[in-house]
Motif scaffolding. Structure first.
Motif, mmCIF file in Angstrom:
data_model
loop_
_atom_site.group_PDB
_atom_site.id
_atom_site.type_symbol
_atom_site.label_atom_id
_atom_site.label_comp_id
_atom_site.label_asym_id
_atom_site.label_seq_id
_atom_site.Cartn_x
_atom_site.Cartn_y
_atom_site.Cartn_z
ATOM 1 N N HIS A 66 5.853 -4.358 1.492
ATOM 2 C CA HIS A 66 5.581 -3.726 0.185
ATOM 3 C C HIS A 66 5.914 -2.237 0.231
ATOM 4 C CE1 HIS A 66 3.608 -3.545 -3.754
ATOM 5 N NE2 HIS A 66 3.065 -2.400 -3.362
ATOM 6 N N HIS A 68 7.675 0.993 -2.400
ATOM 7 C CA HIS A 68 8.260 1.420 -3.682
ATOM 8 C C HIS A 68 9.356 2.445 -3.390
ATOM 9 C CE1 HIS A 68 4.905 -0.090 -6.332
ATOM 10 N NE2 HIS A 68 4.259 -0.048 -5.175
ATOM 11 N N HIS A 219 0.987 -6.598 -7.425
ATOM 12 C CA HIS A 219 -0.226 -6.009 -6.853
ATOM 13 C C HIS A 219 -1.429 -6.859 -7.267
ATOM 14 C CE1 HIS A 219 2.548 -2.533 -7.233
ATOM 15 N NE2 HIS A 219 1.954 -2.085 -6.143
ATOM 16 N N HIS A 266 -2.294 -5.609 -1.331
ATOM 17 C CA HIS A 266 -3.685 -5.116 -1.300
ATOM 18 C C HIS A 266 -4.758 -6.189 -1.114
ATOM 19 C CE1 HIS A 266 -1.887 -1.320 -1.980
ATOM 20 N NE2 HIS A 266 -1.414 -1.678 -3.169
ATOM 21 N N ASP A 317 3.652 0.663 1.462
ATOM 22 C CA ASP A 317 3.303 1.047 0.088
ATOM 23 C C ASP A 317 3.600 2.504 -0.222
ATOM 24 O OD1 ASP A 317 2.496 0.586 -2.512
ATOM 25 O OD2 ASP A 317 0.367 0.852 -2.100
HETATM 26 FE FE FE Z 1 2.381 -0.757 -4.397
#
Ligand code: FE
Ligand code: GUN
Length: 432
Positions: A66, A68, A219, A266, A317
């Motif tokens: 994960h 971004h 998420h 998460h 993340d």
């Molecule tokens: Fe994220």
């Protein structure tokens, strides 16, 4: 064919509780696939090129479940907020810039350069809602040689107007444009998270997922306020994960009765019911410990995931996590599990480093099996496409001698990414 040998101090975790170590051994890549580890070079491979990394650590490529990509420019800033404020103050303003292809190219080149130099060989990536810049990111990811699922984000509400889509037309155009274009860069359907997607929009996204047979990332249950918000936005759903479930975006399509790869970042506040559904649907959890600390989200119950047998890997993340290093994430996972043990549940044993290393490699690597000849990535077991990273930990001086497992832990804690990486191989190709 693409066959060669790596010589050095080899380690990997075939299972969560087992770190195998092979000092001064030979790791063979045959026709792009992992053949095995040998004390001596077998006769039939005597003609193969040997890359001599004697004295260095050789580990499987790390897997980031994960990350971004567009948030890379502001990593290390904006660490004073919780999730919603952070999204509104930092994230959405940053992501709006990717409407401009000039900015996107500048930013994504920097991202690609860093990821290439990191220990990551496999990544599940989110871009922004913008089609052009997502295609550019995919071109750049393909060039790095890293294997990725990269997804154009979808949102139609609770974000600035400029980032909200009226329909899924751009997503369909994106999928048509990239069809057949890449060999190691795959699309993934990416509803940002339930609060940013209306029910009708989720249904449309789900239809595209089904039509193109794609995996899903999003998420889930990251922050207490977010969980409450989802309950208010979707009163007809029993719990947060049920929103994705009811829209056929949670690992299982109730219309076709087909399973599909899904990863949710998460799951800090997943209820027992949510965890049961995660297990039933084979949904992967991307545990993102740095992000959970930085955004003051909470401490994820990773020991519980493992005891329940949930498919779990690690996510950097970025930019809620401040670094793309998955080795750092592994150390953070250990540290957070100690806090969980102290403050949340004294019966939940902290993670061992071996367990965290497994999560950073084969744990997340299983997400890639469909694009890896049916074998997990992140391991040196024979069969899968060959991926490996060489870390020169002798460049971190010490008067002492360590075992191989101590060297691995030390290299992770002393942030031996990037500057100490001597070589990296992904899907059989030497990319550094
Ligand atoms: Fe994220
Ligand atoms: N939830 C929705 N969007 C995001 C994001 O960009 N980062 C994190 N950490 N959580 C999110």
């Amino acid at each position: 064919m693409n066959s060669y040998i790596l010589k050095g101090d080899i380690c990997y975790t075939p299972s969560i509780d087992k770190l195998l170590t092979y000092p001064d051994s030979y790791l063979i890549c045959e026709s792009g696939r992992t053949k095995g580890i040998f004390e001596n070079i077998p006769d039939e491979y005597s003609e193969c090129t040997v890359y001599d990394y004697s004295g260095m650590l050789i580990i499987p490529g790390l897997v980031d479940l994960h990350i971004h990509a567009p948030q890379f420019p502001f990593r290390g800033t904006g660490m004073d907020c919780e999730l919603t404020e952070w999204l509104n103050k930092y994230t959405f303003p940053c992501e709006e810039k990717y409407r401009d292809p000039v900015y996107a190219e500048k930013a994504y080149c920097i991202f690609a350069e860093h990821i290439k130099k990191s220990a990551t060989t496999h990544a599940v990536i989110l871009s922004t809602v913008h089609r052009h810049s997502t295609e550019l990111l995919m071109d750049l990811m393909e060039e790095t040689g890293i294997v990725s699922f990269t997804g154009k984000v979808n949102m139609d509400r609770n974000a600035p107007d400029s980032l909200c889509e009226k329909n899924t037309d751009e997503t369909v155009s994106w999928l048509k444009n990239i069809s057949g274009k890449y060999s190691r860069t795959y699309p993934i359907i990416t509803p940002r998270f339930a609060p940013c997607c209306s029910s009708g929009f989720l249904n449309d996204i789900s239809g595209i997922r089904r039509k193109y047979s794609l995996p899903v990332q999003s998420h889930l249950s990251e922050n207490t306020r977010e969980v409450k918000w989802v309950n208010e936005l979707f009163p007809e759903c029993e719990f947060y994960g049920d929103v994705y479930e009811k829209h056929n975006l949670f690992g299982y399509d109730r219309n076709t009765q087909n399973g599909f790869r899904t990863v949710m970042a998460h799951c800090v506040y997943s209820s027992d019911k949510e965890l049961s559904l995660i297990k039933k649907n084979n949904v992967f959890i991307a545990h993102c410990p740095s992000s959970n600390t930085n955004l003051r989200s909470g401490i994820a119950p990773v020991r519980k995931y493992l005891e329940l047998g949930l498919k779990t890997g690690l996510g950097s993340d970025v930019a809620a996590g401040h670094t793309e290093s998955v080795l750092h994430a592994a150390c953070e996972a250990v540290r957070m599990s100690k806090l969980y043990n102290i403050y949340c549940d004294t019966s939940a044993a902290p993670l061992t480093f071996t367990e965290a290393f497994y999560l950073a490699t084969k744990g997340g690597g299983e997400f890639f099996s469909e694009v890896n000849n049916g074998f997990p990535a992140g391991t040196f077991e024979p069969g899968g496409n060959f991926s490996a990273v060489v870390i020169n930990d002798t460049a971190i001086p010490s008067p002492d001698v360590y075992t191989l497992s101590q060297r691995l832990e030390r290299a992770a804690y002393l942030s031996a990414d990037a500057q100490y990486i001597m070589a990296k191989f992904a899907e059989g190709v030497k990319i550094i």
